[in-house]
Scaffold this motif. Structure first.
Motif, PDB file in Angstrom:
ATOM      1  N   VAL A 156      -8.630   1.202  -7.189  1.00  0.00           N
ATOM      2  CA  VAL A 156      -8.254   0.331  -8.304  1.00  0.00           C
ATOM      3  C   VAL A 156      -8.881  -1.032  -8.045  1.00  0.00           C
ATOM      4  CG1 VAL A 156      -6.264  -0.811  -9.400  1.00  0.00           C
ATOM      5  CG2 VAL A 156      -6.040   1.525  -8.503  1.00  0.00           C
ATOM      6  N   HIS A 157      -9.564  -1.580  -9.039  1.00  0.00           N
ATOM      7  CA  HIS A 157     -10.128  -2.923  -8.868  1.00  0.00           C
ATOM      8  C   HIS A 157      -9.544  -3.872  -9.898  1.00  0.00           C
ATOM      9  CE1 HIS A 157     -13.162  -1.041  -6.266  1.00  0.00           C
ATOM     10  NE2 HIS A 157     -13.201  -2.231  -5.715  1.00  0.00           N
ATOM     11  N   LEU A 158      -9.235  -5.078  -9.465  1.00  0.00           N
ATOM     12  CA  LEU A 158      -8.798  -6.077 -10.432  1.00  0.00           C
ATOM     13  C   LEU A 158      -9.446  -7.403 -10.101  1.00  0.00           C
ATOM     14  CD1 LEU A 158      -5.140  -7.164  -9.781  1.00  0.00           C
ATOM     15  CD2 LEU A 158      -6.099  -5.277  -8.529  1.00  0.00           C
ATOM     16  N   ALA A 159      -9.634  -8.227 -11.133  1.00  0.00           N
ATOM     17  CA  ALA A 159     -10.213  -9.550 -10.936  1.00  0.00           C
ATOM     18  C   ALA A 159      -9.077 -10.499 -10.588  1.00  0.00           C
ATOM     19  CB  ALA A 159     -10.912  -9.988 -12.214  1.00  0.00           C
ATOM     20  N   LEU A 160      -9.270 -11.301  -9.543  1.00  0.00           N
ATOM     21  CA  LEU A 160      -8.246 -12.284  -9.173  1.00  0.00           C
ATOM     22  C   LEU A 160      -8.714 -13.669  -9.626  1.00  0.00           C
ATOM     23  CD1 LEU A 160      -7.248 -11.139  -5.551  1.00  0.00           C
ATOM     24  CD2 LEU A 160      -6.252 -10.476  -7.749  1.00  0.00           C
ATOM     25  N   PRO A 161      -8.200 -14.130 -10.778  1.00  0.00           N
ATOM     26  CA  PRO A 161      -8.674 -15.416 -11.292  1.00  0.00           C
ATOM     27  C   PRO A 161      -8.033 -16.630 -10.620  1.00  0.00           C
ATOM     28  CG  PRO A 161      -7.214 -14.389 -12.891  1.00  0.00           C
ATOM     29  CD  PRO A 161      -7.294 -13.448 -11.706  1.00  0.00           C
ATOM     30  N   HIS A 162      -8.616 -17.772 -10.906  1.00  0.00           N
ATOM     31  CA  HIS A 162      -8.160 -19.115 -10.517  1.00  0.00           C
ATOM     32  C   HIS A 162      -6.666 -19.260 -10.869  1.00  0.00           C
ATOM     33  CE1 HIS A 162      -8.796 -23.329  -9.686  1.00  0.00           C
ATOM     34  NE2 HIS A 162      -8.889 -23.748 -10.934  1.00  0.00           N
ATOM     35  N   GLY A 163      -5.819 -19.500  -9.866  1.00  0.00           N
ATOM     36  CA  GLY A 163      -4.395 -19.708 -10.142  1.00  0.00           C
ATOM     37  C   GLY A 163      -3.565 -18.448 -10.217  1.00  0.00           C
ATOM     38  N   SER A 164      -4.115 -17.308  -9.724  1.00  0.00           N
ATOM     39  CA  SER A 164      -3.353 -16.053  -9.818  1.00  0.00           C
ATOM     40  C   SER A 164      -2.515 -15.801  -8.570  1.00  0.00           C
ATOM     41  CB  SER A 164      -4.299 -14.868 -10.057  1.00  0.00           C
ATOM     42  OG  SER A 164      -5.211 -14.738  -8.982  1.00  0.00           O
ATOM     43  N   LEU A 165      -1.467 -14.996  -8.759  1.00  0.00           N
ATOM     44  CA  LEU A 165      -0.585 -14.578  -7.666  1.00  0.00           C
ATOM     45  C   LEU A 165      -0.506 -13.057  -7.638  1.00  0.00           C
ATOM     46  CD1 LEU A 165       1.644 -14.999  -5.479  1.00  0.00           C
ATOM     47  CD2 LEU A 165       3.300 -15.107  -7.356  1.00  0.00           C
ATOM     48  N   LEU A 166      -0.772 -12.485  -6.468  1.00  0.00           N
ATOM     49  CA  LEU A 166      -0.657 -11.043  -6.264  1.00  0.00           C
ATOM     50  C   LEU A 166       0.356 -10.830  -5.143  1.00  0.00           C
ATOM     51  CD1 LEU A 166      -2.246  -8.207  -6.846  1.00  0.00           C
ATOM     52  CD2 LEU A 166      -3.272  -8.676  -4.637  1.00  0.00           C
ATOM     53  N   LEU A 167       1.368  -9.994  -5.389  1.00  0.00           N
ATOM     54  CA  LEU A 167       2.348  -9.700  -4.336  1.00  0.00           C
ATOM     55  C   LEU A 167       2.178  -8.254  -3.896  1.00  0.00           C
ATOM     56  CD1 LEU A 167       5.625 -11.143  -5.928  1.00  0.00           C
ATOM     57  CD2 LEU A 167       4.180 -12.239  -4.210  1.00  0.00           C
ATOM     58  N   MET A 168       2.110  -8.062  -2.591  1.00  0.00           N
ATOM     59  CA  MET A 168       2.064  -6.692  -2.046  1.00  0.00           C
ATOM     60  C   MET A 168       3.299  -6.548  -1.168  1.00  0.00           C
ATOM     61  SD  MET A 168      -1.948  -6.132  -1.017  1.00  0.00           S
ATOM     62  CE  MET A 168      -2.280  -7.706  -0.250  1.00  0.00           C
ATOM     63  N   GLN A 169       4.133  -5.573  -1.495  1.00  0.00           N
ATOM     64  CA  GLN A 169       5.402  -5.430  -0.788  1.00  0.00           C
ATOM     65  C   GLN A 169       5.676  -3.957  -0.461  1.00  0.00           C
ATOM     66  OE1 GLN A 169       8.404  -7.254  -3.280  1.00  0.00           O
ATOM     67  NE2 GLN A 169       7.497  -9.266  -3.112  1.00  0.00           N
ATOM     68  N   GLY A 170       6.874  -3.706   0.089  1.00  0.00           N
ATOM     69  CA  GLY A 170       7.345  -2.334   0.333  1.00  0.00           C
ATOM     70  C   GLY A 170       6.333  -1.536   1.134  1.00  0.00           C
ATOM     71  N   PRO A 171       6.047  -0.282   0.683  1.00  0.00           N
ATOM     72  CA  PRO A 171       5.177   0.602   1.474  1.00  0.00           C
ATOM     73  C   PRO A 171       3.677   0.377   1.261  1.00  0.00           C
ATOM     74  CG  PRO A 171       6.012   1.777  -0.434  1.00  0.00           C
ATOM     75  CD  PRO A 171       6.604   0.393  -0.504  1.00  0.00           C
ATOM     76  N   THR A 172       3.280  -0.658   0.509  1.00  0.00           N
ATOM     77  CA  THR A 172       1.862  -0.856   0.141  1.00  0.00           C
ATOM     78  C   THR A 172       0.930  -0.793   1.349  1.00  0.00           C
ATOM     79  OG1 THR A 172       2.637  -2.348  -1.613  1.00  0.00           O
ATOM     80  CG2 THR A 172       0.269  -2.336  -1.157  1.00  0.00           C
ATOM     81  N   GLN A 173       1.242  -1.541   2.415  1.00  0.00           N
ATOM     82  CA  GLN A 173       0.306  -1.617   3.555  1.00  0.00           C
ATOM     83  C   GLN A 173       0.224  -0.308   4.340  1.00  0.00           C
ATOM     84  OE1 GLN A 173      -1.658  -4.237   3.553  1.00  0.00           O
ATOM     85  NE2 GLN A 173      -0.398  -5.232   1.999  1.00  0.00           N
ATOM     86  N   GLN A 174       1.276   0.520   4.237  1.00  0.00           N
ATOM     87  CA  GLN A 174       1.247   1.811   4.947  1.00  0.00           C
ATOM     88  C   GLN A 174       0.344   2.812   4.241  1.00  0.00           C
ATOM     89  OE1 GLN A 174       5.340   3.171   5.267  1.00  0.00           O
ATOM     90  NE2 GLN A 174       5.968   1.182   6.061  1.00  0.00           N
ATOM     91  N   HIS A 175       0.200   2.659   2.920  1.00  0.00           N
ATOM     92  CA  HIS A 175      -0.481   3.687   2.131  1.00  0.00           C
ATOM     93  C   HIS A 175      -1.795   3.252   1.501  1.00  0.00           C
ATOM     94  CE1 HIS A 175       2.898   6.507   2.344  1.00  0.00           C
ATOM     95  NE2 HIS A 175       3.664   5.416   2.321  1.00  0.00           N
ATOM     96  N   TRP A 176      -2.048   1.950   1.431  1.00  0.00           N
ATOM     97  CA  TRP A 176      -3.238   1.470   0.729  1.00  0.00           C
ATOM     98  C   TRP A 176      -4.043   0.508   1.590  1.00  0.00           C
ATOM     99  CZ3 TRP A 176      -4.510   2.731  -4.467  1.00  0.00           C
ATOM    100  CH2 TRP A 176      -3.559   3.527  -5.124  1.00  0.00           C
ATOM    101  N   LEU A 177      -5.369   0.519   1.389  1.00  0.00           N
ATOM    102  CA  LEU A 177      -6.263  -0.486   1.978  1.00  0.00           C
ATOM    103  C   LEU A 177      -6.700  -1.419   0.844  1.00  0.00           C
ATOM    104  CD1 LEU A 177      -8.669   1.877   3.997  1.00  0.00           C
ATOM    105  CD2 LEU A 177      -6.640   0.664   4.864  1.00  0.00           C
ATOM    106  N   HIS A 178      -7.123  -2.625   1.203  1.00  0.00           N
ATOM    107  CA  HIS A 178      -7.654  -3.527   0.179  1.00  0.00           C
ATOM    108  C   HIS A 178      -8.883  -4.251   0.720  1.00  0.00           C
ATOM    109  CE1 HIS A 178      -4.430  -5.764   2.328  1.00  0.00           C
ATOM    110  NE2 HIS A 178      -5.237  -6.808   2.238  1.00  0.00           N
ATOM    111  N   HIS A 179      -9.716  -4.767  -0.182  1.00  0.00           N
ATOM    112  CA  HIS A 179     -10.926  -5.501   0.230  1.00  0.00           C
ATOM    113  C   HIS A 179     -11.389  -6.477  -0.847  1.00  0.00           C
ATOM    114  CE1 HIS A 179     -14.486  -2.978  -1.629  1.00  0.00           C
ATOM    115  NE2 HIS A 179     -13.509  -3.107  -2.481  1.00  0.00           N
ATOM    116  N   ILE A 180     -12.295  -7.355  -0.433  1.00  0.00           N
ATOM    117  CA  ILE A 180     -13.020  -8.238  -1.359  1.00  0.00           C
ATOM    118  C   ILE A 180     -14.500  -7.947  -1.114  1.00  0.00           C
ATOM    119  CG2 ILE A 180     -13.656 -10.634  -1.899  1.00  0.00           C
ATOM    120  CD1 ILE A 180     -10.846 -10.311  -2.731  1.00  0.00           C
ATOM    121  N   PRO A 181     -15.141  -7.190  -2.040  1.00  0.00           N
ATOM    122  CA  PRO A 181     -16.551  -6.853  -1.805  1.00  0.00           C
ATOM    123  C   PRO A 181     -17.484  -8.042  -2.051  1.00  0.00           C
ATOM    124  CG  PRO A 181     -15.808  -5.938  -3.901  1.00  0.00           C
ATOM    125  CD  PRO A 181     -14.593  -6.585  -3.271  1.00  0.00           C
ATOM    126  N   LYS A 182     -18.655  -7.956  -1.447  1.00  0.00           N
ATOM    127  CA  LYS A 182     -19.708  -8.940  -1.746  1.00  0.00           C
ATOM    128  C   LYS A 182     -20.139  -8.745  -3.191  1.00  0.00           C
ATOM    129  CE  LYS A 182     -21.821  -8.577   2.870  1.00  0.00           C
ATOM    130  NZ  LYS A 182     -20.954  -9.549   3.544  1.00  0.00           N
TER     131      LYS A 182
END
Ligand SMILES: O=C(O)CCC(=O)C(=O)O
Ligand SMILES: [Mn+2]
Length: 200
Positions: A156-182
């Motif tokens: 899943v890809h999403l754009a993180l704009p100026h002034g945005s807030l993303l919360l990752m909680q619960g089991p997210t880190q156990q089941h998902w990886l995340h990145h910021i590609p070049k």
């Protein structure tokens, strides 16, 4: 630490995860002011990482503030005492996320060739279900999430704009990886702050 759900923030509805996203958490004017202050006031460092036995510069600048030291990507971060601007941001994300934080990692992506590889924020010091509050200022960059075990789920890809807030909680880190590609696009600098609660 409280474990309240941030009910008033839209959920990304991913399986095995609790991810909430507010693309316009701060106004344009507030975001511009925070970007300028963070560029100016944060003690940005060029750290290096050991890759295949070689010391290489990290593809971004970083800074770590908070009450405790923290080892991240094999690198020990000595705590620096909180800046007023960081405490101000911390207070605002604590209000909506229903969690408290005692540390923040800052990343400065200077241009499109700065990036962060696939990873999970699952260090033991963060506990089994860490709550991570991520603020973005500056250029919009793509943020990717991919399930660690289920190959039937597309990243899943999403754009993180100026002034945005993303919360990752619960089991997210156990089941998902995340990145910021070049990106080969020419992009202005972007600052990301991830507020965390370090237990040890
Ligand atoms: O820059 C971002 O949006 C992600 C940063 C991140 O994943 C981290 O600092 O662990
Ligand atoms: Mn991360």
């Amino acid at each position: 630490m409280e474990t309240m759900k941030p009910v008033h923030l839209p959920s990304l509805q991913l399986p095995d995860a609790a991810v909430y996203f507010a693309p316009h958490f701060f106004s344009q004017q507030q975001s511009d002011a925070y970007l300028a202050r963070l560029l100016q006031e944060v003690n940005w460092q060029q750290e290096s990482i050991k890759l295949f036995g070689r010391q290489l510069p990290m593809p971004r600048l970083t800074a770590w503030y908070g009450d405790k030291g923290y080892t991240y990507s094999g690198l020990y971060n000595r705590p620096q005492s909180w800046l007023p601007v960081l405490l101000e941001l911390k207070e605002q994300v604590e209000k909506v996320s229903g969690h408290t934080y005692n540390s923040v990692l800052l990343n400065l992506y200077r241009h499109g060739q700065d990036s962060m590889g696939w990873h999970a924020d699952n260090e033991a010091a963060l506990g089994p279900e860490p709550a991570i509050a991520s603020l973005s200022f500056g250029a919009e960059r793509r943020f990717g999430l991919k399930h660690r075990f289920r190959k039937d789920l597309k990243p899943v890809h999403l754009a993180l704009p100026h002034g945005s807030l993303l919360l990752m909680q619960g089991p997210t880190q156990q089941h998902w990886l995340h990145h910021i590609p070049k990106t080969s696009r020419s992009v202005q600098p972007r600052i990301n702050l991830t507020f965390r609660h370090v237990q040890k």
